[in-house]
Design an enzyme around this catalytic site. Sequence first.
Site, PDB file in Angstrom:
ATOM      1  N   HIS A 171       0.244 -28.183  26.020  1.00  0.00           N
ATOM      2  CA  HIS A 171      -0.670 -28.871  26.946  1.00  0.00           C
ATOM      3  C   HIS A 171      -0.381 -30.371  26.936  1.00  0.00           C
ATOM      4  CE1 HIS A 171      -4.803 -28.936  28.931  1.00  0.00           C
ATOM      5  NE2 HIS A 171      -4.498 -30.223  28.800  1.00  0.00           N
ATOM      6  N   HIS A 196       0.247 -33.555  29.851  1.00  0.00           N
ATOM      7  CA  HIS A 196       0.381 -34.049  31.234  1.00  0.00           C
ATOM      8  C   HIS A 196       1.545 -35.036  31.267  1.00  0.00           C
ATOM      9  CE1 HIS A 196      -3.567 -32.391  32.467  1.00  0.00           C
ATOM     10  NE2 HIS A 196      -3.822 -32.531  31.179  1.00  0.00           N
ATOM     11  N   HIS A 223      -7.795 -25.959  33.010  1.00  0.00           N
ATOM     12  CA  HIS A 223      -8.708 -26.771  32.206  1.00  0.00           C
ATOM     13  C   HIS A 223     -10.125 -26.240  32.392  1.00  0.00           C
ATOM     14  CE1 HIS A 223      -5.407 -29.599  32.082  1.00  0.00           C
ATOM     15  NE2 HIS A 223      -6.093 -30.462  31.366  1.00  0.00           N
ATOM     16  N   GLU A 231     -14.021 -28.311  28.699  1.00  0.00           N
ATOM     17  CA  GLU A 231     -13.813 -29.657  28.158  1.00  0.00           C
ATOM     18  C   GLU A 231     -15.061 -30.466  28.549  1.00  0.00           C
ATOM     19  OE1 GLU A 231     -10.870 -32.052  30.170  1.00  0.00           O
ATOM     20  OE2 GLU A 231     -10.555 -33.377  28.456  1.00  0.00           O
ATOM     21  N   ASP A 281      -2.305 -33.551  25.007  1.00  0.00           N
ATOM     22  CA  ASP A 281      -2.917 -33.856  26.314  1.00  0.00           C
ATOM     23  C   ASP A 281      -2.250 -35.063  27.001  1.00  0.00           C
ATOM     24  OD1 ASP A 281      -4.697 -33.099  28.290  1.00  0.00           O
ATOM     25  OD2 ASP A 281      -6.470 -33.958  27.342  1.00  0.00           O
ATOM     26  N   ASP A 282      -2.643 -36.273  26.590  1.00  0.00           N
ATOM     27  CA  ASP A 282      -2.109 -37.521  27.169  1.00  0.00           C
ATOM     28  C   ASP A 282      -1.913 -38.501  26.011  1.00  0.00           C
ATOM     29  OD1 ASP A 282      -2.821 -36.809  30.142  1.00  0.00           O
ATOM     30  OD2 ASP A 282      -4.686 -36.539  29.027  1.00  0.00           O
TER      31      ASP A 282
HETATM   32  N1  ADE Z   1      -5.668 -34.891  33.406  1.00  0.00           N
HETATM   33  C1  ADE Z   1      -5.084 -35.555  32.411  1.00  0.00           C
HETATM   34  N2  ADE Z   1      -5.761 -35.395  31.266  1.00  0.00           N
HETATM   35  C2  ADE Z   1      -6.817 -34.597  31.542  1.00  0.00           C
HETATM   36  C3  ADE Z   1      -7.877 -34.061  30.778  1.00  0.00           C
HETATM   37  N3  ADE Z   1      -8.020 -34.321  29.475  1.00  0.00           N
HETATM   38  N4  ADE Z   1      -8.778 -33.286  31.415  1.00  0.00           N
HETATM   39  C4  ADE Z   1      -8.647 -33.042  32.717  1.00  0.00           C
HETATM   40  N5  ADE Z   1      -7.668 -33.513  33.475  1.00  0.00           N
HETATM   41  C5  ADE Z   1      -6.752 -34.285  32.898  1.00  0.00           C
HETATM   42 ZN    ZN Z   2      -5.279 -31.792  29.935  1.00  0.00          ZN
END
Ligand code: ADE
Ligand code: ZN
Length: 328
Positions: free
Chosen positions: A10, A12, A190, A193, A271-272
Amino acid sequence: MRGVPKVELHLHLEGAAPPGFVRSLAAEKRVDLSGIFDESGSYAYDGFVDFLRVYEAATSVIETPEDYGRLVRTVLEELAYHGVVYAETFVSPDFCGGGDLAAWREYLASMQEAAAAAEATDGIVLRGVVTPIRHFGPERAKAPALCAAETAGDWIVGFGMGGNEAVGNPGDFAWAFDCAREAGLRLTCHAGEWGGPDSVRGAVDDLRVERIGHGVRAIEDLALVGDLAERGIVLEVCPGSNIALGLYPDWAAHPIERLRSRGVKVTVSTDDPPFFHTTMTREFERLADTFGWDTDDFAALNRLAAEAAFCDAETRKTILKKLEAADV
Ligand code: ADE
Ligand code: ZN
């Protein structure tokens, strides 16, 4: 922990862009993006919705197929440094050609070429999961679904939705997910969350996904947790992301261990990563420190992630071999 091999499901792609990478593109293009950085040069945002705004602002300077190729090289260098042997990344036709198929193919070719070069030098394997953006709405999810269906194959292996979970219901996006499924793509979404247990149920029942991005708020409904365990739904858990965005106050409060102990298939991702000041190494270290996860736990985690990967059987075999070689 850095040398331990890792599987990341996961991630992005734009969210993995280091701030320095985005700043240098902004400088080349004479775009003023100073508002999205703090004094130390990190991304600056206030909560989830503002995070999405900063994410999209940073993404605005990653424009051409060549930019995306450079991004893939940069990101894979960093991942390989942290021991990642296989990763899946979310890629979005909305950002890559605005949903136009011919343009999407050009972006894809550039990303694949960069991934092949990284595989040749570092051995890291990358695959793509096409993602529509939920807060762009169900109509706009159709073009990415068609792009995904047309380019489904060895490299584009899945379809999954990101963006603001507060917008609409999972079922609103059924057309896009049906289109991707019919093209043979594997599905994730997703959920759980920023939405609660009902959002997770909606993704599983209405979109028929086999993995859930995050899914951690399923813990608020133990019947759902039992159901996820029984059905073997895999959660792509990103604890550092959840903590950085304020979903949980700290690592000890994060439900990953409670979900795992109830038999849910949990995997771990970032994630990011630069947005959340994390890396796969850091995630593993925190899991060891907080919950006492040891070598066997990480080996089991990696195996489970490799089994849940959307790649073809041959690629999976190669990953499992690499993991096994490191286990002994
Ligand atoms: N896009 C990038 N990071 C995200 C996240 N944590 N939740 C939803 N969309 C995203
Ligand atoms: Zn994500």
